[in-house]
Enzyme design. Structure first.
Site, PDB file in Angstrom:
ATOM      1  N   ASN A  35      -6.017   1.621   7.669  1.00 46.69           N
ATOM      2  CA  ASN A  35      -4.709   0.921   7.398  1.00 46.69           C
ATOM      3  C   ASN A  35      -3.848   1.120   8.762  1.00 46.69           C
ATOM      4  O   ASN A  35      -3.368   2.294   8.740  1.00 46.69           O
ATOM      5  CB  ASN A  35      -4.063   1.643   6.108  1.00 46.69           C
ATOM      6  CG  ASN A  35      -2.610   0.925   5.862  1.00 46.69           C
ATOM      7  OD1 ASN A  35      -2.249   0.022   6.754  1.00 46.69           O
ATOM      8  ND2 ASN A  35      -1.931   1.348   4.977  1.00 46.69           N
ATOM      9  N   LYS A  42      -3.805   5.212   9.133  1.00 47.49           N
ATOM     10  CA  LYS A  42      -4.359   6.072   7.935  1.00 47.49           C
ATOM     11  C   LYS A  42      -5.928   5.644   7.811  1.00 47.49           C
ATOM     12  O   LYS A  42      -6.167   4.240   7.842  1.00 47.49           O
ATOM     13  CB  LYS A  42      -3.469   5.684   6.573  1.00 47.49           C
ATOM     14  CG  LYS A  42      -2.130   5.963   6.857  1.00 47.49           C
ATOM     15  CD  LYS A  42      -1.467   5.736   5.333  1.00 47.49           C
ATOM     16  CE  LYS A  42      -0.001   6.037   5.628  1.00 47.49           C
ATOM     17  NZ  LYS A  42       1.020   4.986   6.335  1.00 47.49           N
ATOM     18  N   ARG A  96      -7.083  -3.147   6.231  1.00 49.60           N
ATOM     19  CA  ARG A  96      -5.950  -3.881   5.701  1.00 49.60           C
ATOM     20  C   ARG A  96      -5.298  -4.636   6.882  1.00 49.60           C
ATOM     21  O   ARG A  96      -4.995  -4.103   8.104  1.00 49.60           O
ATOM     22  CB  ARG A  96      -4.739  -2.778   5.386  1.00 49.60           C
ATOM     23  CG  ARG A  96      -3.552  -3.409   4.714  1.00 49.60           C
ATOM     24  CD  ARG A  96      -2.383  -2.391   5.002  1.00 49.60           C
ATOM     25  NE  ARG A  96      -1.069  -3.179   4.479  1.00 49.60           N
ATOM     26  CZ  ARG A  96       0.019  -2.779   4.735  1.00 49.60           C
ATOM     27  NH1 ARG A  96       0.246  -1.512   5.512  1.00 49.60           N
ATOM     28  NH2 ARG A  96       1.142  -3.346   4.327  1.00 49.60           N
ATOM     29  N   ASP A 153      -2.835  -8.559   2.933  1.00 46.48           N
ATOM     30  CA  ASP A 153      -1.828  -8.507   2.139  1.00 46.48           C
ATOM     31  C   ASP A 153      -1.109  -9.877   1.516  1.00 46.48           C
ATOM     32  O   ASP A 153      -0.479  -9.758   0.361  1.00 46.48           O
ATOM     33  CB  ASP A 153      -0.791  -7.591   2.935  1.00 46.48           C
ATOM     34  CG  ASP A 153      -0.307  -6.193   2.640  1.00 46.48           C
ATOM     35  OD1 ASP A 153      -1.277  -5.646   1.873  1.00 46.48           O
ATOM     36  OD2 ASP A 153       0.196  -5.396   3.417  1.00 46.48           O
ATOM     37  N   HIS A 219       7.237  -2.046  -4.504  1.00 50.39           N
ATOM     38  CA  HIS A 219       6.751  -1.477  -3.294  1.00 50.39           C
ATOM     39  C   HIS A 219       7.685  -0.965  -2.413  1.00 50.39           C
ATOM     40  O   HIS A 219       8.470  -1.732  -1.965  1.00 50.39           O
ATOM     41  CB  HIS A 219       5.659  -2.482  -2.623  1.00 50.39           C
ATOM     42  CG  HIS A 219       5.047  -1.610  -1.314  1.00 50.39           C
ATOM     43  ND1 HIS A 219       3.706  -1.397  -1.266  1.00 50.39           N
ATOM     44  CD2 HIS A 219       5.609  -1.454  -0.187  1.00 50.39           C
ATOM     45  CE1 HIS A 219       3.526  -0.982  -0.077  1.00 50.39           C
ATOM     46  NE2 HIS A 219       4.607  -0.693   0.587  1.00 50.39           N
ATOM     47  N   LEU A 220       7.978   0.341  -2.584  1.00 49.52           N
ATOM     48  CA  LEU A 220       9.134   0.940  -1.617  1.00 49.52           C
ATOM     49  C   LEU A 220       8.563   1.995  -0.916  1.00 49.52           C
ATOM     50  O   LEU A 220       8.321   3.025  -1.333  1.00 49.52           O
ATOM     51  CB  LEU A 220      10.129   1.653  -2.999  1.00 49.52           C
ATOM     52  CG  LEU A 220      10.253   0.610  -4.044  1.00 49.52           C
ATOM     53  CD1 LEU A 220      11.334   1.176  -5.040  1.00 49.52           C
ATOM     54  CD2 LEU A 220      11.196  -0.733  -3.626  1.00 49.52           C
ATOM     55  N   GLY A 221       8.830   1.632   0.214  1.00 47.92           N
ATOM     56  CA  GLY A 221       8.499   2.634   1.547  1.00 47.92           C
ATOM     57  C   GLY A 221       9.630   2.055   2.668  1.00 47.92           C
ATOM     58  O   GLY A 221      10.599   1.668   2.476  1.00 47.92           O
ATOM     59  N   GLY A 223       8.910  -0.508   4.392  1.00 51.08           N
ATOM     60  CA  GLY A 223       8.947  -1.658   4.168  1.00 51.08           C
ATOM     61  C   GLY A 223       8.923  -1.788   2.616  1.00 51.08           C
ATOM     62  O   GLY A 223       8.131  -0.919   1.952  1.00 51.08           O
TER      63      GLY A 223
END
Length: 286
Positions: A35, A42, A96, A153, A219-221, A223
């Site tokens: 990723n 990652k 990804r 994605d 999806h909370l980060g 982004g």
């Protein structure tokens, strides 16, 4: 060997370095999941039964200069040495990829032709597609016999209804491919599958079906996006043509009145500067 499915890959916290105590254990046919993003690479090595054999992350900066991160150096100094105990048992690598455009809606084997098509999509997600492509090319250079696959994605959002993916723009503009794609699909799909397995679609008290499972995935980060899911399919999402639309994010503006952008153009702000500031110096940082 089927393609990898790195569900759940997203803008998560950095992975702690870890490895299985026995490199030979369950590692035949292992899959390397990568990723690559704007701030880190990652990696996770999965056995055929999904057991984690090794995982780790390293930071870099894809926004600080025109050349981007030193992918060759990262692979040589960190990733390849870490994978050495399992190298002969790794069957393939799965990447990804944030933006697959209209063409890529399923896991896809990487070929020179596919890489060329992905290169054309970099402007739509430069902070993510660019580094991912660099990793693909560099990995192919140092490990040419390793099959590589891309998982997108945007693919999960291929089921968006016409009303949800269409912008209210002139038809001539829509004909240029300007539409909502949606992002973080690998993670939203993972959430949908996990919730479905846990709660099922049958009421335990009556044994009757309760209809398609409906949920909102968050999806909370760095982004952020939301996705409405019904029956395991994406039916609405907050990100759009690029990962810039939607919720306010760490450095990205999220949705802004188009009139504000028109006014900035009238003030003389160049499109490239708009791109840089909206993607890198807005949001919570701004």
């Amino acid at each position: 060997m089927p393609p990898p499915s790195p569900t759940g890959a997203g803008a998560a916290a950095p992975l702690p370095e870890m490895s299985h105590p026995d490199p030979s254990a369950r590692s035949e046919g292992a899959v390397l999941v990568l990723n690559a993003g704007s701030s880190s690479l990652k990696a996770r090595l999965l056995a055929s039964d999904d057991a984690v054999l090794w995982q780790g992350a390293t930071g870099w900066d894809a926004t600080g200069g025109s050349r981007g991160p030193d992918v060759a150096g990262v692979l040589a100094a960190w990733l390849l040495p870490a994978l050495e105990p399992w190298r002969s048992r790794i069957a393939l690598a799965g990447h990804r990829v944030v933006h697959g455009g209209e063409r890529f809606t399923a896991p896809t084997a990487l070929t020179p032709e596919v890489l060329a098509e992905l290169e054309a999509l970099v402007p739509l997600a430069p902070l993510h597609n660019g580094p991912a492509l660099q990793v693909m090319r560099q990995l192919a250079a140092v490990w040419p016999d390793l099959p590589q696959w891309a998982c997108f994605d945007t693919a999960f959002h291929a089921t968006l209804p016409i009303a949800a993916r269409t912008y209210a723009l002139p038809e001539a503009w829509r004909a240029l491919g300007l539409r909502r794609f949606g992002f973080h699909g690998l993670n939203h799909q993972h959430v949908a599958e996990t919730v479905s397995r846990r709660f099922g679609t049958v009421r335990p008290d009556t044994g009757r079906g309760q209809g398609p499972l409906r949920l909102i995935s968050c999806h909370l980060g760095a982004g952020c996006s939301l996705c409405a899911i019904a029956g395991g399919r994406s039916i609405a999402t907050t990100m759009g043509f690029t990962p810039l639309e939607g919720l306010v994010m760490a450095r990205r503006s999220g949705s802004v009145d188009p009139g504000v952008l028109l006014q900035l153009l009238r003030f003389g702000v160049a499109p490239a500067e708009l791109d840089r500031l909206l993607n890198g110096e807005s949001g919570l940082l701004g």
